[in-house]
Each structure stands twice: as structure tokens, then as C-alpha cells.
Scaffold this active site. Structure first.
Site, PDB file in Angstrom:
ATOM      1  N   CYS A 234      23.791 -24.597  22.214  1.00 52.14           N
ATOM      2  CA  CYS A 234      23.520 -24.797  20.641  1.00 52.14           C
ATOM      3  C   CYS A 234      22.930 -26.352  20.521  1.00 52.14           C
ATOM      4  CB  CYS A 234      25.006 -24.758  20.052  1.00 52.14           C
ATOM      5  SG  CYS A 234      24.841 -24.715  18.256  1.00 52.14           S
ATOM      6  N   ASP A 328      22.112 -13.305  18.724  1.00 57.63           N
ATOM      7  CA  ASP A 328      22.583 -14.765  18.307  1.00 57.63           C
ATOM      8  C   ASP A 328      22.582 -14.884  17.041  1.00 57.63           C
ATOM      9  OD1 ASP A 328      23.044 -17.467  17.852  1.00 57.63           O
ATOM     10  OD2 ASP A 328      21.567 -18.416  19.584  1.00 57.63           O
ATOM     11  N   HIS A 362      26.045 -15.887  20.134  1.00 61.62           N
ATOM     12  CA  HIS A 362      25.832 -17.178  20.433  1.00 61.62           C
ATOM     13  C   HIS A 362      26.848 -17.798  21.418  1.00 61.62           C
ATOM     14  CE1 HIS A 362      24.178 -21.020  19.224  1.00 61.62           C
ATOM     15  NE2 HIS A 362      25.056 -21.579  19.127  1.00 61.62           N
TER      16      HIS A 362
END
Length: 420
Positions: A234, A328, A362
Site C-alpha cells: 500500500c 484490489d 489489496h
């Protein structure tokens, strides 16, 4: 007598178990359930329905669940599909050294969907899932500005060194670093906001802080140089890409679902200032459950970008592995990674590799971690959607964890067997 057996009874959290039920009637419908309570007191459970074979047995490596929290042959389904009783909770181990997760496995007669089940369990077993192997050391780090925790494998070393960085969750997250150390990597879990005397909230990124962390790790007598690895996800992957681009100490970088540019806040490094592409908070969508879909906040990465904000990845001296979930829910990570791969191809560069997983979300974490579709994110001050489809996501975690370790060993040097 009915018996449920899981082996090994005590194991690392990323290691698979063999689960076998015996002593039932042939072609009997049973419910298998896993339960654990995390350190905040939140209950996580998973259940699945199975038919026994002609010998009255169920083998999760062989037999398919007909339904429940998953279906099909899923040897670790009872662990990977654990769901929180409290909405938007995410299972994150806090004390990685001293206490394991204790997971209770139960087998019930027939179809049991209520919680708690109406009937008493026919058989039960409790297993321990540890986040640090015997002999792993945890050393708190307060060196200059650097804050974190260093995990050293058992043995004398020297070991390949890795810096582990998370994203908008903030604070100090240690579970991945402790598992990496359990597999032979000297790993620094690095905090960069919302921890001790660091900034309380995410803001401008000072790359010199991360350079200081790299120099600290390289100087440790049990860390083998001359270069380090980075493992990040991230916002952390965005920072890791900057480290790979500008810091000569970095030899191998793994970016899990990150971007190709500076977003939200400027990045500073010595005389360099990279302006950000601003977040579009007004594009956030709120679901019926109250979770935020933030996938449009960064805009379409295939549109014309502010190229002053895009990392010149061609300058990187080490190797880079992009790990991408194609579903994601935060970023269009596939498009960011593809842009870099295409740009490097045009420039004749071969130092970047892409692992892309269809239907994965994600939060691609070590295997055995429960699939988390949505959870609370302090950076947004509300729950967010992480995306992905459960079974594909779980498969991506198993494959990518092995590939990540292979990549780090290949480019940082092999793990010394005598050190483990």
C-alpha cells in the site's frame, strides 16, 4: 469414538496443517468449525459442511466442503476464511513473541449454522499458531529517529536484511517481519507515523528517515550486506519504490499493491522534492454497510499523470518485484505496475518483475491469514473495502509468499542453513 486431529498441533502461522476427522458414520453430514479470540477480545469463526467417506472420515486435503464459509477442497479453509463477529475487524497479531493464537477446531453432527451451535461438539482440538520460530529475537529499535522492532533469526548469521513497511494503518505492525525472521531474514519492522514520537498522522514523506533505517540495519553485525531488501504494501509500497529508486543500499524490493508515483503528500530527499498527485477525497463512495470505496481517490493511472510525480524507476540499482491483486479495492495496482513494466521495456531495462493475481484483493499477506474484504483504516477514519474474491485471494497469498522469499534469497544471497 469421533476424533479430530490437526497436525502439527503447534506451528508457525504461515505453515499448513493436516486436518483429519475419524470415527463418524459413513456418508454422514458434519459441520467443521474453527474459532479464535484475538487480543482485543474479538471472536473469529469459520465453518464448513462435509460428507464423510465410506469409512466415516473427512480429510481436508482430499475432501470438498459442500458449503459454509467456503466450498471445494481447501485444506486450510478453516483458517483462511475466519470471519469476525464484530464488523470491520481485521485479525492482526499484536504480541508476536510470547503468545500464539489458539484456534479451537470442532466437529458437529449434521448441519450447524447458528452461533453458538445448538448441539455439543462430537470432538474438539486446539492448535497453536505462532508468529515467531524458536530462537527468534525481538529487539526494540529507538536509534536516532528510527522507530521499530528488529527480528533476528536463531543462529549467528550473518543474515540477509529486510525492512518491512506497512501502509495507512500506521503504528508498528510486526507479524510479517517476525514470520520473515522465522524463515531466516533479519527483518526490521519499521514504523513511520502514529507510533511513539513519530508524526501522529500520515503526511509528507522524508526519505532520509528511511535511509537512516537502512544504514542502521546494514551496520548490525548479524546483517549481511552490502544491500538490503524491502517488503512493503500500500502506501508502504509507494515509499519502498522511492527507496529502490534513490537509495543505493537497496538491492531487492517487493511492492505489494502500490502505486507508480507520489500520491497525497510530497516526498523529500536531500535537495529533491517530488510533488504529489493529490487524493480526490470527493470521489470516495460509501457502501450500504458504511465502508468506503476509495478506489477512485487516486484517479485512473492510465490517464495523463503529472510526470513530475512519477518515480524514475529506471534509476534503481536493485531488482524490483511487483505483487498485484487484480481486484484490489484500493488502487488500480495492476495498471500502475503495468505502466512501469511497459516503460522499463521501452528503456531496455530488465530489473522489474510482475506477479499478477486475478481476483485477488489489496491485503495480500502471508498464507494462513484470514481473507479480509473490509476493515477499519485510521488513515480514512472509517472502514474501507480491500476487494478480492476469497478463494482466489487465498491462493494468491500461498503462491506469492513463496515467490517473495525466493526473490529475496536470489538477490540478497541464500539463507545459511547452519544459521536456522
Amino acid at each position: 469414538m469421533t476424533k479430530i486431529t490437526a497436525t502439527p498441533k503447534s506451528s508457525l502461522a504461515d505453515e499448513p496443517l493436516k486436518i483429519h476427522v475419524t470415527g463418524l458414520e459413513p456418508t454422514q453430514l458434519v459441520t467443521l468449525q474453527a474459532s479464535l479470540t484475538d487480543e482485543r477480545g474479538v471472536l473469529f469463526q469459520a465453518r464448513a459442511f462435509y460428507w464423510t467417506d465410506k469409512n466415516g472420515q473427512v480429510d481436508l486435503e482430499r475432501d470438498a466442503a459442500t458449503g459454509g464459509d467456503y466450498s471445494g477442497v481447501q485444506p486450510m479453509g478453516l483458517f483462511c476464511f475466519l470471519k469476525p463477529e464484530k464488523p470491520f475487524s481485521r485479525l492482526i497479531k499484536q504480541d508476536v513473541m510470547n503468545t500464539p493464537y489458539k484456534v479451537r477446531l470442532d466437529v458437529f453432527d449434521s448441519f450447524q449454522l447458528s452461533s453458538p451451535p445448538q448441539n455439543q461438539a462430537l470432538a474438539s482440538q486446539t492448535v497453536e499458531r505462532w508468529y515467531a520460530a524458536p530462537g527468534v529475537q525481538r529487539i526494540p529499535v529507538r536509534h536516532g529517529r528510527v522507530r521499530g522492532a528488529l527480528f533476528l533469526p536463531a543462529g549467528n548469521g550473518p543474515f540477509p536484511g529486510v525492512i518491512d513497511i506497512f501502509g495507512g494503518i500506521g503504528g508498528l505492525v510486526e507479524f510479517r517481519a517476525s514470520l520473515l525472521a522465522s524463515h531466516g531474514f533479519a527483518t526490521l519492522a519499521l514504523a513511520y507515523f502514529a507510533y511513539e514520537d513519530l508524526p501522529s498522522a500520515l503526511g509528507p514523506i522524508d526519505l532520509e528517515y528511511f535511509e537512516e533505517a537502512a544504514e542502521f540495519l546494514l551496520k548490525h553485525p548479524k546483517v549481511r550486506g552490502p544491500r538490503l531488501g524491502i517488503l512493503a504494501i500500500c502506501k508502504g509500497a509507494e515509499i519502498a519504490l522511492a527507496m529502490a529508486t534513490y537509495l543505493p543500499q537497496i538491492g531487492a524490493t517487493v511492492c505489494i499493491n502500490g502505486t507508480n508515483a507520489v500520491y497525497g503528500y510530497p516526498l523529500y530527499y536531500r535537495d529533491l522534492c517530488i510533488p504529489p498527485i493529490l487524493y480526490k477525497s470527493e470521489c470516495m463512495l460509501i457502501t450500504g454497510q458504511g465502508a468506503a470505496d476509495i478506489s477512485n481517490m487516486l484517479g485512473d493511472p492510465r490517464a495523463k499523470l503529472s510526470w513530475d510525480s512519477v518515480y524514475p524507476v529506471e534509476r534503481a540499482q536493485g531488482k524490483i518485484l511487483f505483487v498485484v491483486g487484480e481486484s484490489d479495492g484500493n488502487y488500480n495496482s495492476k495498471a500502475y505496475a503495468t505502466e512501469i513494466m511497459e516503460r522499463m521495456k521501452k528503456l531496455g531495462k530488465t530489473h522489474c518483475t510482475l506477479l499478477s493475481y486475478p481476483k485477488a484483493g489489496h491485503l495480500i499477506e502471508p498464507p494462513g491469514s484470514p481473507f479480509c474484504y473490509q476493515s477499519w483504516l485510521p488513515f480514512v477514519s472509517r472502514p474501507v473495502l480491500w476487494g478480492g474474491e476469497a478463494q482466489a485471494h487465498v491462493a494468491a497469498e500461498v503462491h506469492s509468499w513463496e515467490e517473495i522469499q525466493k526473490f529475496l534469497r536470489l538477490h540478497l544471497g541464500p539463507i545459511q542453513s547452519s544459521s536456522l
